[in-house]
Design an enzyme around this catalytic site. Structure first.
Site, PDB file in Angstrom:
ATOM      1  N   GLY A 235       1.038  -0.770  -0.130  1.00 45.65           N
ATOM      2  CA  GLY A 235       0.017  -0.193  -0.310  1.00 45.65           C
ATOM      3  C   GLY A 235       0.738   1.250  -0.032  1.00 45.65           C
ATOM      4  N   ILE A 623      11.025  -4.872  19.649  1.00 43.43           N
ATOM      5  CA  ILE A 623      10.898  -5.546  18.056  1.00 43.43           C
ATOM      6  C   ILE A 623       9.943  -7.179  19.216  1.00 43.43           C
ATOM      7  CG2 ILE A 623      11.682  -6.511  16.407  1.00 43.43           C
ATOM      8  CD1 ILE A 623      12.063  -3.458  16.847  1.00 43.43           C
ATOM      9  N   LYS A 627      11.932 -10.780  12.978  1.00 41.51           N
ATOM     10  CA  LYS A 627      12.043 -11.795  10.995  1.00 41.51           C
ATOM     11  C   LYS A 627      11.027 -10.292  10.885  1.00 41.51           C
ATOM     12  CE  LYS A 627      12.786 -15.544   9.662  1.00 41.51           C
ATOM     13  NZ  LYS A 627      12.614 -17.373   8.996  1.00 41.51           N
ATOM     14  N   THR A 628      10.160 -10.411  10.746  1.00 42.60           N
ATOM     15  CA  THR A 628       9.257  -9.120   9.873  1.00 42.60           C
ATOM     16  C   THR A 628       9.737  -7.897  10.126  1.00 42.60           C
ATOM     17  OG1 THR A 628       7.495  -9.162  11.690  1.00 42.60           O
ATOM     18  CG2 THR A 628       6.817 -11.209   9.562  1.00 42.60           C
ATOM     19  N   GLU A 699       7.564   3.723   9.432  1.00 40.86           N
ATOM     20  CA  GLU A 699       8.156   5.487   8.469  1.00 40.86           C
ATOM     21  C   GLU A 699      10.022   5.529   8.453  1.00 40.86           C
ATOM     22  OE1 GLU A 699       5.931   6.152   7.388  1.00 40.86           O
ATOM     23  OE2 GLU A 699       3.856   4.701   8.450  1.00 40.86           O
TER      24      GLU A 699
END
Lengths: 736, 327
Positions: A235, A623, A627-628, A699
């Protein structure tokens, strides 16, 4: 044969994406891929002028073409109750006004995509053309203060104090127009189940937003609008709002009484779903001779449309990133005959950070200071904008880790001083920051008699791996294996989740999942503690642990959750609750931070820039899924390489149209442009923001990155390129 | 895209005959460009004659040349051992073109026949003399970053987008074509034409003619060849400027030299003046710079492509340096 198994590890350890297998095997169903009986296909006809009025529409040939069920335009469109005076934005098929090139002026609906596509070419539209303006540079004199009251000029201390500084810098920087270009084209299937009841399969980052927007536009009760978005193929901000093509598909379905699928083509992706606005910036920086900042001035002029104002936080980073008594910002807009821009990855902060972080590098060289040392000299321990403490800030540690990884101190700081295999070598660094938020969100958690845990919320996942992180939060909370835990998303009928944007999903939704699981655990414990024959009878919640599907007080005193449910003879127990931040949060400034280090090669003769190494460090609290998170950092850096070196949307102002509106001419980076990227996480929980201590991540992966490349190009060549993208011709042409 | 007929031909004769009868027809091989053009409404043939079954896929060599069938895939030719060994310039040029996926579909003949990537040519709402003679040139006075600096006309400033053709021009290949009136041979450098007053024609192929093969005469450039492609990203981008350089060296002395450029003209642009200048001279930076300077005579830019006046000579110097082993 050599055993390679030990080298066969993934880059980052930890659980893989829960939806990964579906995505790579094609089982994942995206918006346009839902089969519906009796479905029709819509194709939009776009305007071929940028400004003026529609003189005539001849749709006879299209209507007579085989398979065509309807041709809809402003001449015959069903009335939209929500298109009243209060409606803000483009009203599709509302009147004969053309406000930008590529505006949808008609919709052809047919029984096959091919027939609709062909018939769309038969619709003849004539126009009365007016002179259009699409060049920001030619219209800078028309720049105005935005109507948005949050965008007014900011002054702390003295305005333009840099002008009086011992050492100062004033330079202009350009962020060109950029287009999101996710791989998945925007698509919707609109299906009216009754006159006042509709179901849509839609590409959206905000399921609840889309539901609300459709219900308002068609004046329907919210519960009569169901939005499904199980998978979203990228997106980058383009799916953060409802666009005219979605309304057009709903009109097509209304008019024909059949479900209508509408998929934009790549060219329409440039005009119908937003873009990053072209923005000219001026930076003024002043410092004492020993490198203490005495003035920061950041001015930005961006484009917007004539029919809708779009503003973003382009200049905000300059207010709080560095310790400085004097800071001021000015943000202006130029209205153009273009479609409205929207947030695009990192949004305004990414645009603004390019100017600030390049200027910091330039002033550091003027001061004969290492750019990293210069930043540390002006490190903000508390937020200079409001005096509040940061909820957490480990930027200093991030600087250190990144510098070590890239070999920052092994370089020769002098520009154009390093060579490798005939190439000029440059090192550059920059930092980034983005607000960390704690929005409200609702989740439900259900534990089943078979020991499986199901968590749900109405969110969509445009790629960061939301379901994976939520499964990890829930399974860790319950001490249940991730394989027995699932997260269901993508349906507005689920408890209301946040819109996926602004790096806010993990904080908002993660908190809701965390709190909901906690409430469910308490409820389960309460049941166990009330049973007289239970080993946990009258135990306190604080004293028990949840592990492997058991509630346990000690090794011998435990109850299996499955047994508890069986004994109670219930198939499952569920809790739904809303989670939101408290007033305590107002006492803090909450931001995520990032640091980017890059090494580039520049060809001395041809000006070709190649990024050869990247180390990027994130201070985004705890975190959840390494991994993501690493995937997001790599994606952000890749977007940053595009911003720095290749991406630029170009208009031909004579026609007011995009000229490179396809993926062959609009250059996103390809694999060959992307080097090895080291991702490093500080991974220290933020003690304030939410129960997990996780701040946002998406971001900051991009914010600041382009400046690191521009600074590296300067280090390699001695040339400052202040207009992105840094293409070979600019490097060749620039003066040393 | 409008409806069209689709037929398959199995011999060259059948293909030519079918096209002659078709009136408005076109051959289709890999289709990597033609299908796009049809989708965008730039071209709308009534009949497509699929020539993929024609026996024109082989790469053969005899004592004096290598002959490549028109239907040999770009990927196969670029990986062909004979080509890599004897004509590495061609392999390098092919590998720098498009993407692996496209090279797996695209044929040698199709590569020669691809149309310009000028954005005004592809957009039927824009003026373009190549697409619609007399409608004007959108690129003159418009966005012309990718456009020509040599051999332009007031009608058209488009460039031919191929990399392969630049190498084949430098290697002085010969094209064999067959048509209703029999077959003929065309020197590669004459195959494509300049826009002049009829930019709608890209090449000198007569109506109904089919490309059968391309032959490259034997040469001794294999050791000192280089294809340099400068572009806006590392792969899958058309050339801003490209240079095919092939040298025959005796020690540091240039016995013979071939140079051609891509991304600068409506056809692969042979640098004959530079070739003449370099023959018999030493392979040195000074001589290369002089050759580059000579090559730029008559260059003319159009605004967005002004940078090519500086980039082209730099690319020539760099390609010669790489080919000669100077850098």
């Amino acid at each position: 044969m050599k055993d390679l198994s030990s080298n066969n590890k993934s880059i980052v350890d930890g659980p893989s994406r829960v939806d990964g297998k579906h995505k790579v095997t094609g089982k994942a169903r995206y918006a346009a891929e839902h089969p519906i009986d009796g479905m029709l296909y819509g194709v939009l006809v776009d305007s071929t002028i940028a400004k003026g009025t529609i003189a005539s529409i001849d749709s006879k040939a299209a209507e007579w073409a085989p398979g065509v069920k309807a041709v809809i335009s402003h001449l015959n469109s069903p009335k939209i109750p929500g298109y009243d005076d209060k409606f803000y934005g483009l009203k599709v098929f509302f009147n004969n006004k053309v406000l930008f090139y590529g505006q949808p002026v008609a919709l052809v609906v047919a029984d096959s995509f091919e027939r609709a596509l062909h018939a769309a070419t038969l619709v003849k539209v004539t126009y009365n053309k007016d002179k259009s303006e699409t060049s920001v540079d030619k219209n800078l004199a028309n720049a105005k203060l935005p109507g948005n009251p949050r965008m007014k000029d900011y002054v702390r201390g003295e305005a333009d104090a840099y002008k009086k500084a011992e050492v100062s810098l004033e330079e202009e920087y350009l962020m060109p127009l950029e287009v999101h270009n996710p791989m998945e084209l925007h698509a919707i299937i609109a299906h009216w189940l009754a006159d006042d009841k509709v179901k849509v399969y839609d590409k959206t980052q905000g399921i609840k937003d889309t539901q609300e927007s459709i219900s308002k536009t068609f004046k329907l009760p919210q519960e009569n609008v169901q939005v499904i978005a199980e998978y979203v193929g990228g997106g980058f901000g383009s799916a953060l709002r409802t666009w005219p093509h979605e309304i057009a598909a709903l009109l097509g379905a209304k008019k024909t009484g059949r479900p209508v699928k509408l998929v934009l083509n790549r060219m329409q992706m440039f005009t119908m779903v937003g873009y990053r606005p072209y923005t000219r910036m001026k930076m003024g920086l002043g410092a004492t001779k020993d490198g203490k900042l005495t003035g920061i001035t950041h001015e930005a002029t961006a484009q917007t449309s004539r029919y809708e104002e779009f503003t973003e936080a382009t200049v905000n980073m300059s207010k709080f990133m560095y310790k400085c008594a004097n800071a001021n910002t000015r943000y202006r807009l130029v209205q153009m005959d273009v479609s409205v821009p929207t947030w695009m990855r990192g949004p305004g902060e990414a645009t603004g950070s390019f100017a600030l972080e390049c200027a910091m590098d330039e002033l550091a060289y003027k001061l004969d200071l290492d750019p990293l040392e210069f930043r540390m000299k002006n490190y903000a321990e508390v937020d200079p904008e409001n005096g509040k403490p940061f909820s957490s800030k480990h930027l200093d540690e991030a600087y250190k880790l990144g510098a070590e990884k890239i070999g920052w101190y092994d370089r020769n700081r002098k520009p154009a001083s390093m060579k490798e295999d005939g190439m000029l070598v440059g090192y550059g660094m920059s930092s980034g920051t983005f607000g960390a938020f704690r929005w409200e969100a609702t989740a439900s958690a259900r534990i089943n008699a078979d020991g499986t845990l199901v968590v749900q919320s109405a969110v969509s996942d445009c790629g960061p791996g939301t379901a994976t992180s939520m499964v990890q939060i829930a399974s860790e909370s319950f001490g249940i294996d991730a394989s027995k835990t699932s997260f269901i998303l993508g349906d507005s009928a689920l408890p209301p989740g946040p819109t996926q944007g602004g790096s806010g999903t993990t904080s908002a939704l993660g908190s809701a999942v965390f709190d909901t699981c906690l409430a469910l655990k308490k409820q389960l414990h309460e049941i166990a503690a009330a049973e007289q024959d239970s080993p946990l009878y009258q135990s306190k919640f604080e004293d028990v642990k949840f592990e492997d599907g058991d509630i346990l007080l000690s090794r011998s005193k435990k109850v299996a959750i499955t047994d508890l449910l069986k004994k109670k003879n219930v198939p499952s127990i569920a809790v739904t609750l809303e989670s939101k931040g408290n007033e305590e949060l107002q006492k803090y400034s909450m931001y995520s931070f990032s640091v980017h280090f890059a090494k580039v090669h520049v060809h001395p003769l041809t000006g070709v820039v190649r990024v050869v190494q990247v180390a990027t460090v994130a201070d985004s609290g705890k975190i959840i899924s390494e991994k993501t998170a690493a995937g997001q950092m790599i994606g952000g850096v890749t977007g940053g390489i595009g911003m720095a070196l290749t991406e630029e949307g170009v208009f031909d102002d004579r026609f007011g149209k995009f000229i490179n509106n396809n993926l062959a001419d609009y250059h996103v980076p390809v694999h060959a442009d992307v080097p090895h990227i080291d991702t490093i996480f500080i991974n220290k929980p933020d003690p304030i923001i939410n129960p997990m201590g996780a701040k946002g991540m998406g971001e900051i992966a991009l914010i600041g990155f382009a400046a690191a490349i521009a600074n590296a190009v300067y280090h390699a060549t001695g040339k400052r390129i202040r207009e992105l993208p840094i293409t070979p011709d600019k490097v060749m042409g620039a003066e040393v | 895209m409008i409806n069209f007929q689709y037929v398959r031909a199995s011999t060259v004769k059948e293909a030519i005959g079918t096209l002659a009868k078709a009136g408005d027809g076109q051959f289709i091989a890999g289709g990597t460009n033609l299908v796009d053009l049809m989708k965008r409404g730039v071209t709308a043939p009534q009949k497509l004659i699929d020539i993929n079954n024609l026996p024109l896929k082989d790469v053969k060599s005899d004592k004096t040349s290598i002959t490549i069938g028109a239907l040999a895939l770009n990927s196969d030719v670029s990986e062909n051992e004979l080509i890599i060994k004897q004509q590495p310039l061609l392999s390098m040029a092919l590998k720098s073109g498009a993407s692996p996926q496209l090279r797996n579909m695209a044929t040698v003949g199709g590569n020669m026949m691809q149309r310009t990537r000028c954005p005004y040519f592809y957009d039927t709402a824009m003026p373009c003399n190549k697409r619609k003679p007399g409608s004007g040139c959108g690129a003159i006075g418009g966005y012309n970053r990718m456009h020509a600096i040599f051999g332009t006309s007031n009608q058209c400033i488009a460039v031919h987008p191929s990399d392969m053709c630049v190498a084949l021009t430098a290697l002085e290949a010969t094209v064999t074509v067959s048509g209703p009136k029999g077959s003929r041979k065309i020197p590669f450098g004459d195959f494509h034409k300049l826009p002049g007053q009829n930019p709608e024609k890209d090449n000198i192929l007569q109506k109904g003619e089919l490309i059968e093969s391309v032959s490259i005469p034997e040469n001794d450039f294999a050791k000192n060849s280089y294809y340099l492609k400068l572009r806006d990203r590392a792969s899958y981008a058309f050339a801003l400027v490209s240079v095919a350089a092939a040298l025959s060296l005796d020690g540091q002395t240039i016995k013979a030299c071939r140079l051609a450029m891509g991304g600068v003209a409506h056809k692969p642009w042979r640098l004959s003046e530079a070739e003449k200048f370099l023959a018999g001279k030493k392979a040195s930076a000074e001589n290369f710079e002089q050759a580059a300077k000579l090559s730029m005579a008559g260059a003319k830019s159009f605004g967005y492509n002004d940078f090519k006046l500086k980039m082209a000579p730099a690319a020539i110097v760099e390609a010669l340096s790489k080919a000669s082993g100077l850098s």
